[in-house]
Every structure is written in C-alpha cells, then in structure tokens.
Design an enzyme around this catalytic site. Structure first.
Site, PDB file in Angstrom:
ATOM      1  N   ARG A  61       0.829  -1.219   0.000  1.00 38.07           N
ATOM      2  CA  ARG A  61       0.000   0.000   0.000  1.00 38.07           C
ATOM      3  C   ARG A  61       0.861   1.267   0.000  1.00 38.07           C
ATOM      4  NH1 ARG A  61      -3.720  -3.217  -1.842  1.00 38.07           N
ATOM      5  NH2 ARG A  61      -4.336  -4.808  -0.366  1.00 38.07           N
TER       6      ARG A  61
ATOM      7  N   LYS B   9       1.045  -8.812  13.771  1.00 40.48           N
ATOM      8  CA  LYS B   9      -0.221  -9.146  13.105  1.00 40.48           C
ATOM      9  C   LYS B   9      -0.304 -10.664  13.162  1.00 40.48           C
ATOM     10  CE  LYS B   9      -2.398  -8.971   8.493  1.00 40.48           C
ATOM     11  NZ  LYS B   9      -2.430  -8.241   7.208  1.00 40.48           N
TER      12      LYS B   9
ATOM     13  N   GLU C 266      -5.560 -12.576   7.940  1.00 39.11           N
ATOM     14  CA  GLU C 266      -5.225 -12.590   6.519  1.00 39.11           C
ATOM     15  C   GLU C 266      -4.068 -13.539   6.222  1.00 39.11           C
ATOM     16  OE1 GLU C 266      -4.774  -8.356   5.579  1.00 39.11           O
ATOM     17  OE2 GLU C 266      -6.926  -8.217   5.240  1.00 39.11           O
TER      18      GLU C 266
ATOM     19  N   ARG D 193      -1.902  -6.326  17.191  1.00 41.62           N
ATOM     20  CA  ARG D 193      -2.979  -5.723  16.389  1.00 41.62           C
ATOM     21  C   ARG D 193      -4.307  -6.476  16.543  1.00 41.62           C
ATOM     22  NH1 ARG D 193      -2.256  -5.456  10.753  1.00 41.62           N
ATOM     23  NH2 ARG D 193      -2.812  -3.276  10.482  1.00 41.62           N
TER      24      ARG D 193
ATOM     25  N   LYS E 157      -7.272  -0.296  14.345  1.00 45.49           N
ATOM     26  CA  LYS E 157      -7.586   0.723  13.332  1.00 45.49           C
ATOM     27  C   LYS E 157      -8.738   1.597  13.838  1.00 45.49           C
ATOM     28  CE  LYS E 157      -5.989  -2.166   9.549  1.00 45.49           C
ATOM     29  NZ  LYS E 157      -6.154  -2.700   8.200  1.00 45.49           N
TER      30      LYS E 157
ATOM     31  N   ASP F 103     -11.786  -1.251   7.616  1.00 51.48           N
ATOM     32  CA  ASP F 103     -10.428  -1.177   7.075  1.00 51.48           C
ATOM     33  C   ASP F 103     -10.137   0.169   6.412  1.00 51.48           C
ATOM     34  OD1 ASP F 103      -7.927  -1.829   6.286  1.00 51.48           O
ATOM     35  OD2 ASP F 103      -8.488  -3.311   4.785  1.00 51.48           O
TER      36      ASP F 103
ATOM     37  N   GLU G 298      -4.580   2.954  15.406  1.00 52.85           N
ATOM     38  CA  GLU G 298      -3.766   2.899  14.191  1.00 52.85           C
ATOM     39  C   GLU G 298      -4.499   3.677  13.107  1.00 52.85           C
ATOM     40  OE1 GLU G 298      -2.132  -1.045  12.979  1.00 52.85           O
ATOM     41  OE2 GLU G 298      -3.008  -0.619  11.018  1.00 52.85           O
TER      42      GLU G 298
ATOM     43  N   GLU H 296      -4.591   4.403   1.107  1.00 48.80           N
ATOM     44  CA  GLU H 296      -4.977   3.175   0.405  1.00 48.80           C
ATOM     45  C   GLU H 296      -6.372   3.262  -0.216  1.00 48.80           C
ATOM     46  OE1 GLU H 296      -4.857  -0.338   2.863  1.00 48.80           O
ATOM     47  OE2 GLU H 296      -5.775  -1.592   1.327  1.00 48.80           O
TER      48      GLU H 296
ATOM     49  N   HIS I 260     -16.409  -0.036   1.176  1.00 44.94           N
ATOM     50  CA  HIS I 260     -15.674  -1.135   0.538  1.00 44.94           C
ATOM     51  C   HIS I 260     -16.253  -1.599  -0.802  1.00 44.94           C
ATOM     52  CE1 HIS I 260     -12.305  -3.685   0.543  1.00 44.94           C
ATOM     53  NE2 HIS I 260     -12.165  -3.792   1.849  1.00 44.94           N
TER      54      HIS I 260
ATOM     55  N   TRP J  21     -14.678 -10.188   1.220  1.00 43.03           N
ATOM     56  CA  TRP J  21     -13.778  -9.479   0.311  1.00 43.03           C
ATOM     57  C   TRP J  21     -14.548  -8.901  -0.876  1.00 43.03           C
ATOM     58  CZ3 TRP J  21      -8.829 -13.027  -0.426  1.00 43.03           C
ATOM     59  CH2 TRP J  21      -8.234 -13.229   0.823  1.00 43.03           C
TER      60      TRP J  21
END
Ligand code: GCU
Length: 626
Positions: free
Chosen positions: A121, A243, A247, A280, A317, A322, A344, A350, A468, A491
């Site tokens: 990113r 992390k 993912e 995280r 975050k 996200d 965060e 991004e 998103h 996703w």
C-alpha cells in the site's frame, strides 16, 4: 502562540533559489546563519544557528521538566534534555512560544515496507530502508534516513516500525538486525526508537523449530534469545508489532492458544529490556465464519481483556472495517476496559485515492477523536506514506498527512484547520513574490480546498455510509458489482452494500447483525434506530428503501445522486482554485499537483458514473421518478 502570518508571504528570497521539487517537505527554512546560540552542543543548537532569524537564542537544561516537553520564553528554550530542546527548537522555528508537552509517549510510524524494497500500500516509490541489491546502509541511504529522522523530529514523532506487518521472518536474521542497528544509530539523536514487525512463526522459519506454539518451552527460549540478541545490538530497541492470525498470517490461534497467550510470551521476552508489544486487533476470518466482519475484532478479543501483560498494547484501526473514507469508530475501543490501547491511523491513502488524489486526512482523524477521546488511548500509530519519490509522499499534498499525523500525535486537541494552515505556510510559504492584493484570497481558498477534500472524497466514492465497494485488491477505482464466488464473502463489494430492488445498505441494527450492540451508549441506540442514525452512517447500519425520505425531503436515491454530484463538483472547484493559485506557486510543484488533480477529477467522474449506473439498475423507473 498562534501565528497569523500569511502562507504565501511576499518576502523576497535573498539567497539563491533552491529547486522546489518537494524534497524539503515543510522544512524549507532559509539558511540565515546569524543567530548566536548558547547552551549544549546538540541538534537544537545546530538548527537554530542555521535557521533562526533572531540574533540570539539560549538553550537551557532543566532536569525537573517532563520528558520531551519544552518551554519557549522569548528566544530561550528550556527542556529536560537535548531531545526536549530539539522539539523546542523546531517549535521556535515554527513561530510557537510558551510551554508544550506531548499528549502521548508513543507517537509511532508504521512502515509497511518489505525487505525486497516494495511497500505494501505504498504509492511513493520503493522503501527508504530496504534494498535487496545493497545489504548495507551506504552513505546515500544514511543521508536520506537522517533527513527522514529530522522531518519526524520536527513534528514530534518518536518511534518507527521499519517493516511490514505482513512480516518476513528474515527480518530477525543477523544480517538484518545489523542493518536495524545502523538505522537506529541514525535515528537515535533525533529521539526516534526503532521497532520491528515480527512473524509469529519465526522460530520455525529461522530457528528450525517444529512449532511456534507460545507455550512450548523451546519457542519461549527462542524468543528470549532473539530478544537478547537484538538488545545487545540496540539497547534502546522499542519492541515488536504483531499481526497474528489475520489474513493468512501465523499466530497463537494455530495452536489453539489465545491472543493473550501469544502476546504475553513475546512480552516476557522483551520485558527485561523495557520493550513493548503492540498486538494488532485487525483480525477477521478464520474463527468467525459467517459473522459480520465489523464485529469480529470485539468477538475475538473481548475474552482476553485483562489477561495481557502490562507491556502489551492492543493496536486497533480507527474504524471496525479497514481504513475506509468514512467509518464509524471501531467499537473495540468501547469493549476493552483493562487493556491499554493504541489507535492505528492510515496516513498512506490506500482507500482515499492513493497518491493521486488530494485528500487531507486530518479532518477524518479529528472526527475519530470526537468519538474515541484521546485520553482513552496510550499512544498512536500511523501507517506511513513515505517512499523514495523525490517528494517523499508521491503527491505534494500527501505530505500534509504525514505532517498532520505528527502534529496530532503530539497534540490531538489541535484542530485540523490549524494544522493545515501551519503546513501550507511552511510548505508553500516565503516564495519570491511581488505584492499582490489577491494573496489572502488565494491563501484562504487553498486552506478551504484542503478542509473540504476528505468530504469530497467520501461523496464521490461512497457517501451515506456505503463502504468497501472498491475494485478488487488495488482499492483505487469503483467496483460495486464485485463478486467472486470462490473468495471469502467479506472481500466482495456486494456483501457490503446489499443493494436490491427494495433498497441498499447493511442492516447492522438489532434486526440485522446487531453490530450496534457493540457500541456504548449513546451510540448504540443512536445508530440502531433508523430515524436517529446520522445520515453519514445510514447505509453502514441500515438497509434503507430507495424511497426513504432523507432529512432534506429528498428520497434516498435522489440523495445518493446529489452526494455523487457534489463530490465531483468539489473536485472541479479544486481545479479552479489551483488554477487561481498558479502565479503564487513554484512551477514544478504547481504542475505536478495540477496533473494529479486532473486524474482525481477523472476518477471522481468514474466513481459517480459506475456507482449511479449500478445502483440505479435496482431502482425501478417508478421509484426513481418519485
Ligand atoms: C488491509 C490492507 C492490507 C494490510 C491489512 C492490514 O487489508 O489492504 O494490505 O495488510 O489491511 O492492516 O493488516
């Protein structure tokens, strides 16, 4: 003291003109070299000698002062040590006076830099730290890292994580630790500590152990030895960022252990040296099949509250999804009562046009601090937007986001407008210009453009709580119809907007996924009820009929169209403002910004077209005429 000088002053530059390619960031001081500076030899002294416009300045150490704080009285700076004096010197050069102390002790940049030099990113070139061709920190790199350190120090940033959260185990191998040691030595005089992201399975990849189970005694011993090795090289090393089980990354969950068990094992390894673990909470997927993604962090972590060692900090975050252009705040901040937390923020844009769009992010962060009061946090992290590009951040105006992050990390109570004003003056000020009565209008317009830019981005991308609906993976353009059956649902854009012939939006109220129940009052009730839910979050929390009457009397569908139009109109206006500013801005930066604004307009129009075509296809002709 608040400065009232204009951003673009009419002072003629007496010395030679330096190239305005953006490489000097906001540190475009004129090298006057006239001040006599008393006090210890240190960075503050060097900076003031070179750049302070007064005749005299005094640097005074007062060990009773708090860490990092400074007091400026006239041209005398008082601080506990040389680092405090340095912060004071940059403040004096900015024109500040009086006493100032940082709000948080942890003011950290997170670089998502990979060891192969690429940046996850990242939109401003390759990593300033890692270059696979050169496994050493040569002179050129040292100079660049020193410039980086100086820029950070000038805005109060005092920590940096040097590698991607999707961490390569190689990061902890001896040759890389050697490079980290060299980087740490460059950053140390500027008061910046280094931290590393670690891969939880490093004991297997590097140590050839058969497991990374945090309760396995060989694993425990491996991390202890690794911590010792690091601290022998870098005694003031800050600690690890992790992390885990997110993912595809390894983590304690792979061994049926909790996050607390994983984090505590690492915390014990760095504890003897004063290190910390930033763990995280951006975890979703594996354990929560079918659960609304925005609820998963709370579900995953709430049982661990109170079980972490005191040198573990949970890093979350700002929003529960996200880094979208607009999200409600993440309810994890309401749910962990015994665990220290850091927020965060993402400086790299991004999901906000990357380095092509002019979007000033501080108003978004200010909005977040309106919900999650700074006193609930013990530190702040920002995902950096820095790369090898000449101007560091790709877009000249993206520098403002790095700057604003640092200023807010020092003082989250500063207004985004004040920061923008300051940055504009430092970044585009003191140009060689003739007196011009239009100057204050131009200054005002530039400030206005920055302040409107984030809302404009929300409007042309995803207004009213949409989220998103980006093109898969690169997250730049629109793809509201995105759906690939073989991908996890969370996703795919269609999962997030749930448009159908009746309406659009994700029902997260008590009649839907009940995500609203994760919020403290008053937000729980406010968001849960369609009639009280703020319109900016409407489609985040509710599935709303196309014919629903908005507060201004228009239907939802009409309102959606208005927002997209408004977003595009705003960018058209930004182009006009920039055109008006042309005589007052140096050629290269004006041109490069102008080119990007044209891209931004093109992309904003694409968003409007694609989204309205797509959503419009659900709205019956009868409904759309209502
Ligand atoms: C986002 C981003 C990833 C990143 C992840 C994270 O999903 O697209 O590139 O790794 O956040 O924050 O861990």
């Amino acid at each position: 003291m608040k400065r009232i000088a204009l951003f673009v002053t009419t002072l003629a530059c007496a010395i030679c003109v330096m190239a305005e390619d953006g490489s000097r960031l906001w540190l475009r001081y004129e090298r006057v070299q006239k001040a006599e500076v008393t006090g210890p030899e240190c960075i503050a002294k060097e900076e003031l000698r070179n750049y302070y416009a007064g005749e005299k300045a005094n640097l005074v150490i007062d060990t009773s002062m708090p860490e990092d704080a400074y007091n400026i009285s006239g041209s005398t700076i008082t601080a506990k040590n040389e680092i405090g004096l340095m912060y004071g010197a940059y403040a004096l050069l900015r024109g500040e006076s009086g006493y100032s102390a940082p709000y948080w002790k942890l003011r950290i940049l997170n670089h998502w830099d990979n060891l192969d030099g690429s940046i996850e990113r990242g939109y401003a070139g390759k990593s300033i730290f890692w270059d696979p061709e050169k496994n050493e920190i040569g002179k050129e790199k040292r100079d660049l890292i020193k410039e980086y350190a100086r820029a950070n120090a000038s805005i109060g940033i005092n920590g940096t994580v040097l590698n991607n959260v999707n961490a390569s185990p190689k990061m902890l191998s001896a040759p890389y630790i050697q490079q980290v040691k060299e980087i740490a030595a460059i950053l140390r005089p500027y008061g910046i500590k280094v931290y590393l992201s670690v891969n939880f399975a490093s004991p297997m990849a590097l140590g050839k152990l058969k497991t990374a189970d945090p309760l396995d005694k060989n694993v425990v011993a491996w991390w202890k030895a690794k911590a010792k090795e690091i601290y022998q090289q870098i005694p003031d090393f800050g600690g690890f960022l992790v992390k885990a089980n997110s993912e595809g990354q390894p983590g304690p969950g792979d061994y049926h252990r909790t996050h607390a068990q994983g984090a505590n094992m690492l915390a014990d390894a760095v504890k003897p040296y004063g290190g910390i673990i930033m763990w995280r909470s951006f975890v979703y997927g594996a354990n929560h099949k079918g659960e609304d993604r925005v609820k998963q962090a709370v579900s995953e972590f709430v049982n661990d509250d109170g079980k972490f060692r005191d040198n573990v900090i949970l890093q979350s975050k700002n929003g529960p999804l996200d880094f979208q252009p607009r999200e409600p705040y993440a309810p994890i901040f309401d749910n962990m009562h015994k665990t220290p937390q850091m927020a965060e923020l993402q400086i790299t844009q991004e999901y906000l046009g990357q380095s092509r769009h002019l979007v000033y992010l501080a108003p978004m962060w200010e909005e977040f601090f309106g919900f999650v009061r700074p006193q609930r946090l013990i530190g702040i992290a920002g995902v950096a937007n820095i790369g090898l590009d000449k101007n560091w951040c790709g877009h000249h105006f993206s520098q403002a986001n790095w700057y604003a992050f640092g200023r807010l990390a020092w003082n989250p109570l500063l207004s985004s407008e004040q920061i923008a004003r300051e940055w504009l003056e430092e970044t585009f000020g003191d140009k060689r210009l003739k007196e011009d009565s239009r100057l204050s209008t131009i200054n005002h317009q530039l400030l206005d453009m920055m302040m409107r830019s984030r809302e404009a981005c929300v409007d042309y991308m995803m207004p009213l709580g949409l989220h998103h609906i980006f093109k898969f993976d690169h997250h730049y353009g629109p793809e509201p119809d995105g759906f690939i059956a073989s991908y996890p649902l969370e996703w795919c854009p269609v999962y997030y907007h749930k448009a159908d012939s009746l309406g659009v939006g994700f029902n997260r109220s008590h009649t839907g996924t009940d995500a609203t129940s994760q919020y403290n009052e008053p937000y729980r009730s406010l968001y849960d009820d369609l009639s009280t839910c703020p319109e900016q979050y409407l489609l985040w929390f509710h599935h709303v009929p196309w014919t629903y009457r908005m507060k201004d009397g228009s239907t939802l569908w009409e309102s959606l169209q208005k927002h997209y139009d408004h977003g595009v109109n705003e960018v058209e206006d930004f182009l006009r403002i920039w055109q008006n500013a042309k005589p007052y801005i140096d050629e290269q930066r004006w041109k490069e910004t102008d080119e990007r604004l044209h891209h931004q307009l093109e992309n904003a129009r694409e968003w409007r077209k694609v989204c309205l075509n797509y959503f419009g296809s659900f709205v019956s002709s009868h409904t759309s005429k209502e």
